[in-house]
Write an enzyme that holds these catalytic residues in place. Sequence first.
Site, PDB file in Angstrom:
ATOM      1  N   ASP A  95       0.833  -1.199   0.000  1.00 31.03           N
ATOM      2  CA  ASP A  95       0.000   0.000   0.000  1.00 31.03           C
ATOM      3  C   ASP A  95       0.876   1.261   0.000  1.00 31.03           C
ATOM      4  O   ASP A  95       2.063   1.196   0.321  1.00 31.03           O
ATOM      5  CB  ASP A  95      -0.867  -0.048   1.270  1.00 31.03           C
ATOM      6  CG  ASP A  95      -1.773   1.151   1.419  1.00 31.03           C
ATOM      7  OD1 ASP A  95      -2.257   1.676   0.402  1.00 31.03           O
ATOM      8  OD2 ASP A  95      -2.003   1.558   2.581  1.00 31.03           O
TER       9      ASP A  95
ATOM     10  N   ASP B 166      -0.380   4.994   1.135  1.00 27.23           N
ATOM     11  CA  ASP B 166      -0.628   5.925   2.241  1.00 27.23           C
ATOM     12  C   ASP B 166      -0.446   5.275   3.612  1.00 27.23           C
ATOM     13  O   ASP B 166      -1.058   4.256   3.908  1.00 27.23           O
ATOM     14  CB  ASP B 166      -2.049   6.495   2.136  1.00 27.23           C
ATOM     15  CG  ASP B 166      -2.195   7.401   0.914  1.00 27.23           C
ATOM     16  OD1 ASP B 166      -1.291   8.211   0.676  1.00 27.23           O
ATOM     17  OD2 ASP B 166      -3.208   7.269   0.206  1.00 27.23           O
TER      18      ASP B 166
END
Lengths: 177, 177
Positions: free
Chosen positions: A11, A13
């Site tokens: 991922d 963020d």
Amino acid sequence: MGETKQRIAIDMDEVIADTLDKMLERYNREYEDTITPQHLHGKKLRHVAKCGDQVSRFFDDPLFLRDLKVLPDSQDVIRELQTRYEIFIASAAMEVPASFAAKYEWLKEHFPFIPNSHIVFCGDKSIIDADYLIDDHAYQFARFRGQGILFSAPHNVEETRYPRVHNWRDVADMFLK
Amino acid sequence: MGETKQRIAIDMDEVIADTLDKMLERYNREYEDTITPQHLHGKKLRHVAKCGDQVSRFFDDPLFLRDLKVLPDSQDVIRELQTRYEIFIASAAMEVPASFAAKYEWLKEHFPFIPNSHIVFCGDKSIIDADYLIDDHAYQFARFRGQGILFSAPHNVEETRYPRVHNWRDVADMFLK
């Protein structure tokens, strides 16, 4: 040879990009508040902010995501992971369509060793075909076919269902020992 | 219940969006040529165009993809597929990063019934975890874990390794009978 490598999807963020740092800095400045990550145990900023869900409008500014800091050690560890695993960056960019270009440019600047072919912008990460997904949102693991690895963030401290890594040194210990 | 539905991932360009039509129109106008789809059997436009690979610069214009025609019957068939399958749109947008926003807006206009959570912009589609992938590029099937379904386009007429659909009525016959 590529066929035999296990795949790790990562991922963006709060995993490789310090979105929270920027959000707190912007929020505290605009709302004259003094919230720190320590105030967010088990919560998202929107749960404690004076303006509530309005904090999400920070993302409407395409430039907001452009100058996020890189999480410590993420570049070195991911580069080393690439020698043993096939690495994909998988970001839930569809929540904020205005952020596509900024996210892509940020990746090209800080992770130039990730080829375009291995960048994915999606919504529901159950569409990702990988052996592992490193993410700060446990809900992304529910239908994911591989093993979810929870990357610690203030909002997820109370989540106990998945293996947890606190930082990129932990990721190195888990995958490179 | 969502868990039990099989998944179909569907490409955009030349599968639901008539990219070729727009490319030929623009190319023939700019280069005073008269190429038709019939000239492209087994080839891409760049293989027969006077300007060669330069045709790809059409995509540098973010607006180029914004007004593509919708392939016949794709909207109706996909809406019906959604009643029995979980549908994702998966576009290899990473080849032309400038196209993210235009592709997203085009989808929202013509396929508003596809939620953001089910839109994927990627490069290598082997990252897609689906049972079927409907695509005009056979190379995307090589490492895809599900069944590739080749959507006919002039450039792929000589490809024989995968089940082929010629149009969206064929897709309906394959999945909805």
